[in-house]
Design a protein around this motif. Sequence first.
Motif, short mmCIF file in Angstrom:
data_model
loop_
_atom_site.label_atom_id
_atom_site.label_comp_id
_atom_site.label_asym_id
_atom_site.label_seq_id
_atom_site.Cartn_x
_atom_site.Cartn_y
_atom_site.Cartn_z
N ARG A 104 -9.18 -8.65 8.49
CA ARG A 104 -10.02 -9.43 9.40
C ARG A 104 -10.65 -8.52 10.46
O ARG A 104 -11.78 -8.67 10.85
N ASN A 105 -9.81 -7.55 10.92
CA ASN A 105 -10.23 -6.72 12.03
C ASN A 105 -10.06 -5.25 11.65
O ASN A 105 -8.95 -4.78 11.47
N THR A 106 -11.17 -4.55 11.52
CA THR A 106 -11.09 -3.17 11.01
C THR A 106 -10.54 -2.19 12.05
O THR A 106 -10.07 -1.12 11.71
N SER A 107 -10.59 -2.57 13.34
CA SER A 107 -10.15 -1.59 14.34
C SER A 107 -8.67 -1.76 14.74
O SER A 107 -8.16 -1.01 15.56
N LYS A 108 -7.99 -2.73 14.13
CA LYS A 108 -6.57 -2.96 14.48
C LYS A 108 -5.70 -1.77 14.03
O LYS A 108 -5.93 -1.20 12.97
N ARG A 109 -4.69 -1.42 14.87
CA ARG A 109 -3.74 -0.36 14.46
C ARG A 109 -2.80 -0.91 13.40
O ARG A 109 -2.31 -2.03 13.53
N ALA A 122 -2.78 3.94 6.78
CA ALA A 122 -4.20 4.24 7.06
C ALA A 122 -4.95 4.55 5.77
O ALA A 122 -5.17 5.72 5.42
N PRO A 123 -5.34 3.49 5.03
CA PRO A 123 -6.10 3.73 3.80
C PRO A 123 -7.50 4.28 4.13
O PRO A 123 -7.96 4.13 5.26
N LYS A 124 -8.12 4.88 3.13
CA LYS A 124 -9.49 5.39 3.33
C LYS A 124 -10.42 4.28 3.78
O LYS A 124 -10.33 3.15 3.26
N ARG A 125 -11.33 4.59 4.71
CA ARG A 125 -12.28 3.59 5.24
C ARG A 125 -13.07 2.93 4.11
O ARG A 125 -13.40 1.75 4.16
N TYR A 134 0.84 -1.20 0.00
CA TYR A 134 0.00 0.00 0.00
C TYR A 134 0.88 1.25 0.00
O TYR A 134 0.67 2.19 -0.78
N SER A 135 1.89 1.24 0.88
CA SER A 135 2.72 2.43 1.03
C SER A 135 3.52 2.73 -0.25
O SER A 135 3.61 3.89 -0.67
N ILE A 136 4.04 1.71 -0.91
CA ILE A 136 4.80 1.94 -2.16
C ILE A 136 3.87 2.49 -3.25
O ILE A 136 4.19 3.47 -3.91
N ILE A 175 -5.17 0.50 -5.94
CA ILE A 175 -5.76 -0.41 -4.94
C ILE A 175 -7.21 0.00 -4.76
O ILE A 175 -7.52 1.08 -4.27
N SER A 176 -8.11 -0.89 -5.19
CA SER A 176 -9.53 -0.53 -5.18
C SER A 176 -10.26 -1.08 -3.97
O SER A 176 -11.29 -0.54 -3.56
N LYS A 177 -9.74 -2.16 -3.41
CA LYS A 177 -10.41 -2.78 -2.25
C LYS A 177 -9.35 -3.46 -1.39
O LYS A 177 -8.38 -4.03 -1.91
N ILE A 178 -9.57 -3.45 -0.08
CA ILE A 178 -8.63 -4.13 0.84
C ILE A 178 -9.46 -4.93 1.84
O ILE A 178 -10.35 -4.38 2.48
#
Length: 428
Positions: free
Chosen positions: A45-50, A54-57, A19-21, A39-42
């Motif tokens: 498993r856990n949306t609240s993990k740090r 930080a891609p868009k929600r 993602y970062s590259i 990147i269109s979709k990611i």
Amino acid sequence: MKQLKIGLLGLGQVGSGVYSILNSKGTELARKCGTRLLISKIAVRNTSKRRLVAPKRSLITTSALSIVRDPELDVVVELIGGIHPAKELILAALRSGKDVVTANKALLAEHGRDLFREAQRCGRTLLFEASVGGGIPIIKATREGLAANRIRSIHSIINGTSNYVLTKMASSHVDFKEALSMAQKKGYAEANPKLDLEGIDSAHKLTLLSSLVFGGWVRFQDVFVTGISSIRSEDVSFAEEFGYTIKLLAIAKKTRSGIEAHVRPTLLPKSHVLSNVNGSYNAILMHGDEVGDILFYGRGAGSLPTGSAVVSDLIDLARMKREGLKLPAPLHLNRLHVRNVSVLESRFYLRFHVVDQPGVLARISRILGGRHVSISDVIQKERKIGGVVPLILLTHKAPERSVLRAVQAIDRLSIAKGKTQVFWIEES
Ligand code: HSE
């Protein structure tokens, strides 16, 4: 400009690197391949993990299945690791017409034939640069740069965690446990580092590398594996006195009698180029019939190095699609015969713990001699009359089977205290 729409499965270390590259070099990479890598979709498993990024929600979903079935996407990048559900997700992605990029060496080594067959059947491409050697572009280098060669042998250090542990044992004179805890503090070793330390991760990678270069499929279960957890700091010191370093070496050779493939702690002469590969670095030394020896060195793990390998696959896919080309199948899937290691010959390092009394060395050498195993060097330093001392022998070349049978017989004697350590010595 054309777009390559990517669905990312997993946003851990490697996913974050990818993602970062793509995020920081989007325009530059688009110029390189004439296609915007998007990147269109990611799926996580856990949306609240740090996380590291930080891609868009709106890009995030918890449904990996919705990504592999999404008709809008061109490519699925599988970075969740493990066998299940990674295998089912890749199969579903291929069947729904997507190309796939994966870093999953365990899955490819254990189920690769099914996956490559399905990719062929579906007319899709399955790329895996990041699965061996992290940032080292070894797959592309062997498929393309070395294509004119018959590769005869691979000598490699392809697990950074175990190489870091062995380097620390040698440089800081600490035992295995302490070196492992240093690796864990540095973030190199996983919470459960078994796959790394027991040699399994290296064996997965060796399975893929040898299948790639030897013209057929090497089965993972045919690769002999021993890890590094039984190495004591005294072994590292004794090896050094004899002029060797101990490395977890993944070796594969193509011989007239079949493929040899093994991963194990190995004594290498200090002058050997792989002896100086330290810390978490990886290196792969190959011998090609035309090119001779060729060495690849670099970071075998980590978010950005491994991410860079994944992105290189995406660039390849983008270029191929743009030109309307298809990559030929990377591997031949016919099974290759792998020789049983017990018939292989080598020199060996043997470290006995024996009572220190007259005649012990003579009894040991008689048993070895009875199996036609000849001794080349001996060290026995400490002298504790009646106590237990380490006795180290190096052998001349002998079949491993003969050495192990002799050692078993010696370990049954009352003079032997504890199990004898046996290490392979690779001279060249
Ligand atoms: N766990 C591996 C290593 C990196 O320690 O080298 C991922 O393949």
